[in-house]
Design an enzyme around this catalytic site. Structure first.
Site, mmCIF file in Angstrom:
data_model
loop_
_atom_site.group_PDB
_atom_site.id
_atom_site.type_symbol
_atom_site.label_atom_id
_atom_site.label_comp_id
_atom_site.label_asym_id
_atom_site.label_seq_id
_atom_site.Cartn_x
_atom_site.Cartn_y
_atom_site.Cartn_z
ATOM 1 N N ALA A 88 -4.126 42.428 -5.503
ATOM 2 C CA ALA A 88 -2.963 42.071 -4.690
ATOM 3 C C ALA A 88 -3.441 41.788 -3.269
ATOM 4 C CB ALA A 88 -1.959 43.226 -4.695
ATOM 5 N N GLY B 133 -5.118 44.558 -8.682
ATOM 6 C CA GLY B 133 -4.194 43.674 -9.397
ATOM 7 C C GLY B 133 -4.911 42.641 -10.265
ATOM 8 N N GLU C 149 -5.609 44.465 -13.366
ATOM 9 C CA GLU C 149 -4.310 44.674 -14.032
ATOM 10 C C GLU C 149 -3.822 43.385 -14.703
ATOM 11 O OE1 GLU C 149 -2.937 46.353 -10.303
ATOM 12 O OE2 GLU C 149 -2.299 48.154 -11.366
ATOM 13 N N GLU D 137 -7.771 50.971 -5.595
ATOM 14 C CA GLU D 137 -6.629 51.247 -4.703
ATOM 15 C C GLU D 137 -6.787 52.524 -3.902
ATOM 16 O OE1 GLU D 137 -6.357 50.132 -7.791
ATOM 17 O OE2 GLU D 137 -4.934 48.474 -7.842
HETATM 18 N N1 CAA Z 1 -6.483 40.848 -0.445
HETATM 19 C C1 CAA Z 1 -6.624 40.034 0.607
HETATM 20 N N2 CAA Z 1 -7.815 39.515 0.980
HETATM 21 C C2 CAA Z 1 -8.891 39.846 0.249
HETATM 22 C C3 CAA Z 1 -8.810 40.712 -0.868
HETATM 23 C C4 CAA Z 1 -7.529 41.208 -1.211
HETATM 24 N N3 CAA Z 1 -7.343 42.006 -2.271
HETATM 25 N N4 CAA Z 1 -10.050 40.868 -1.370
HETATM 26 C C5 CAA Z 1 -10.874 40.124 -0.605
HETATM 27 N N5 CAA Z 1 -10.169 39.509 0.369
HETATM 28 C C6 CAA Z 1 -10.684 38.602 1.402
HETATM 29 C C7 CAA Z 1 -11.466 39.363 2.467
HETATM 30 O O1 CAA Z 1 -10.584 39.927 3.426
HETATM 31 C C8 CAA Z 1 -12.330 38.257 3.018
HETATM 32 O O2 CAA Z 1 -11.552 37.481 3.888
HETATM 33 P P1 CAA Z 1 -12.191 36.959 5.295
HETATM 34 O O3 CAA Z 1 -13.292 36.030 4.857
HETATM 35 O O4 CAA Z 1 -11.035 36.249 5.932
HETATM 36 O O5 CAA Z 1 -12.683 38.163 6.014
HETATM 37 C C9 CAA Z 1 -12.621 37.386 1.801
HETATM 38 O O6 CAA Z 1 -11.624 37.714 0.824
HETATM 39 C C10 CAA Z 1 -13.963 37.684 1.173
HETATM 40 O O7 CAA Z 1 -14.040 39.064 0.926
HETATM 41 P P2 CAA Z 1 -15.227 40.004 1.482
HETATM 42 O O8 CAA Z 1 -15.777 39.455 2.748
HETATM 43 O O9 CAA Z 1 -14.732 41.405 1.483
HETATM 44 O O10 CAA Z 1 -16.301 39.758 0.298
HETATM 45 P P3 CAA Z 1 -17.464 40.740 -0.144
HETATM 46 O O11 CAA Z 1 -18.299 39.945 -1.097
HETATM 47 O O12 CAA Z 1 -18.140 41.371 1.034
HETATM 48 O O13 CAA Z 1 -16.732 41.925 -0.944
HETATM 49 C C11 CAA Z 1 -15.167 42.809 -2.530
HETATM 50 C C12 CAA Z 1 -16.096 41.648 -2.155
HETATM 51 C C13 CAA Z 1 -16.008 44.077 -2.803
HETATM 52 C C14 CAA Z 1 -14.418 42.403 -3.784
HETATM 53 C C15 CAA Z 1 -14.195 43.099 -1.357
HETATM 54 O O14 CAA Z 1 -13.602 41.863 -0.954
HETATM 55 C C16 CAA Z 1 -13.080 44.046 -1.691
HETATM 56 O O15 CAA Z 1 -13.307 45.244 -1.779
HETATM 57 N N6 CAA Z 1 -11.836 43.513 -1.853
HETATM 58 C C17 CAA Z 1 -10.654 44.320 -2.037
HETATM 59 C C18 CAA Z 1 -10.524 44.772 -3.454
HETATM 60 C C19 CAA Z 1 -9.311 45.691 -3.554
HETATM 61 O O16 CAA Z 1 -9.224 46.707 -2.896
HETATM 62 N N7 CAA Z 1 -8.362 45.319 -4.438
HETATM 63 C C20 CAA Z 1 -7.154 46.057 -4.646
HETATM 64 C C21 CAA Z 1 -6.021 45.443 -3.846
HETATM 65 S S1 CAA Z 1 -4.561 46.459 -3.845
HETATM 66 C C22 CAA Z 1 -3.829 46.148 -5.347
HETATM 67 O O17 CAA Z 1 -4.266 45.306 -6.120
HETATM 68 C C23 CAA Z 1 -2.626 47.011 -5.571
HETATM 69 C C24 CAA Z 1 -1.942 46.813 -6.878
HETATM 70 O O18 CAA Z 1 -2.293 47.411 -7.890
HETATM 71 C C25 CAA Z 1 -0.745 45.987 -6.929
#
Ligand code: CAA
Length: 257
Positions: free
Chosen positions: A63, A108, A111, A131
């Site tokens: 998400a 998500g 999921e 999360e």
């Molecule tokens: N939402 C919004 N933006 C996201 C994102 C997300 N879930 N995941 C990655 N991005 C964005 C980053 O902010 C980044 O944007 P910028 O270039 O503008 O800074 C871009 O995508 C690239 O990401 P990273 O620079 O972080 O890439 P990385 O290779 O260093 O790391 C990763 C990759 C480990 C997947 C890391 O991006 C990460 O941890 N992402 C989040 C994953 C996460 O926590 N997902 C759960 C979301 S909450 C959810 O899903 C709740 C639910 O159940 C409904």
């Protein structure tokens, strides 16, 4: 377009196309997926579907954290509810849906893959429910579907730690049906979707419906509970801290408040 749709004969391919944000699922993307399903539902010649992610890195990183950062509990609940509606529809969709997991399937994104019928993974794929690292819990069905697809113990390990699980490990736990080299993934997904498309559609659809019943329990009731608890997380300081830390690219400090 943040979601693309392509027809390959009897197979429809939905591509999550927001690679600059690792295909993080915005509300707009959920709406688009829903409208692609409307279109497919009206076209009986499309016998099976594949869902994949654009780019080399991600199926979907979950998400949209930026969109949730300042959400109130009610806003978070509405966002989670829209995800539930779309993923419940994917799960119950009368045609088979294959997730071709080409990279990160996190939160998500995991999921979404779990709501699909079959998951094929690239060797580069990794799965996870991170999360907790954001001060929240899974909110699009992961608490229910991960435990059902794997085992309660494995689901709890992934959800409590937020760690990523590589494709080979996902395969061992039944989360991925098969693992392929990255270049072979789409070809294998299309071959499988085409094979299923040669089978009698009614028999496939009826089988899907009753296999889902085998796993049902009170899935809908439990998903409703997940929705409420997910929303409640947005009343905590830890949610604000977890999401701010992610977006500010620093380590979160959780205080239990
Ligand atoms: N939402 C919004 N933006 C996201 C994102 C997300 N879930 N995941 C990655 N991005 C964005 C980053 O902010 C980044 O944007 P910028 O270039 O503008 O800074 C871009 O995508 C690239 O990401 P990273 O620079 O972080 O890439 P990385 O290779 O260093 O790391 C990763 C990759 C480990 C997947 C890391 O991006 C990460 O941890 N992402 C989040 C994953 C996460 O926590 N997902 C759960 C979301 S909450 C959810 O899903 C709740 C639910 O159940 C409904």
């Amino acid at each position: 377009m943040p979601v693309d749709f392509e027809r390959l004969g009897p197979v429809g391919v939905i591509t999550l196309n927001r690679p600059e944000a690792l295909n993080a699922l915005s509300l707009e993307m959920l709406e688009k997926i829903d409208s692609v399903l409307d279109l497919v539902e009206r076209d009986a010649a499309i016998r099976s579907l594949i869902i994949t992610g654009a780019g080399e890195k991600a199926f979907s990183a979950g998400a949209d954290i930026g969109a949730m950062r300042e959400a109130t509990a009610l806003e978070a609940r509405a966002y989670a509810q829209r995800g539930h509606q779309v993923f419940n529809r994917v799960e119950a969709f009368p045609r088979p849906i294959i997730a071709a997991v080409n990279g990160y399937a996190l939160g998500g994104g995991c999921e979404f893959a779990l709501a699909c019928d079959i998951r094929l993974a690239s060797e580069r794929a990794s799965f996870g429910q991170p999360e907790v690292n954001l001060g929240i819990m899974p909110g699009w069905g992961g608490t229910q579907r991960l435990a059902r697809a794997t085992s309660p113990g494995f689901a709890k390990e992934l959800i409590f730690t937020g760690r990523m699980c590589p494709a080979a490990e996902a395969h061992v736990h039944g989360l991925a049906n098969h693992v392929y080299p990255p270049d072979a993934l789409m070809g294998e997904a299309i071959a499988l979707a085409e094979l299923i498309a040669t089978k009698p559609p009614w028999a496939v659809s009826a089988s899907k419906e009753v296999i889902n019943l085998a796993l049902e329990g009170d899935l809908r009731g439990h998903l409703a509970r997940e929705l409420d608890l997910f929303a409640l997380a947005f009343t905590t300081k830890d949610q604000r801290e977890g999401m701010a830390a992610f977006l500010e690219k620093r380590q979160a400090t959780f205080e239990g408040r």
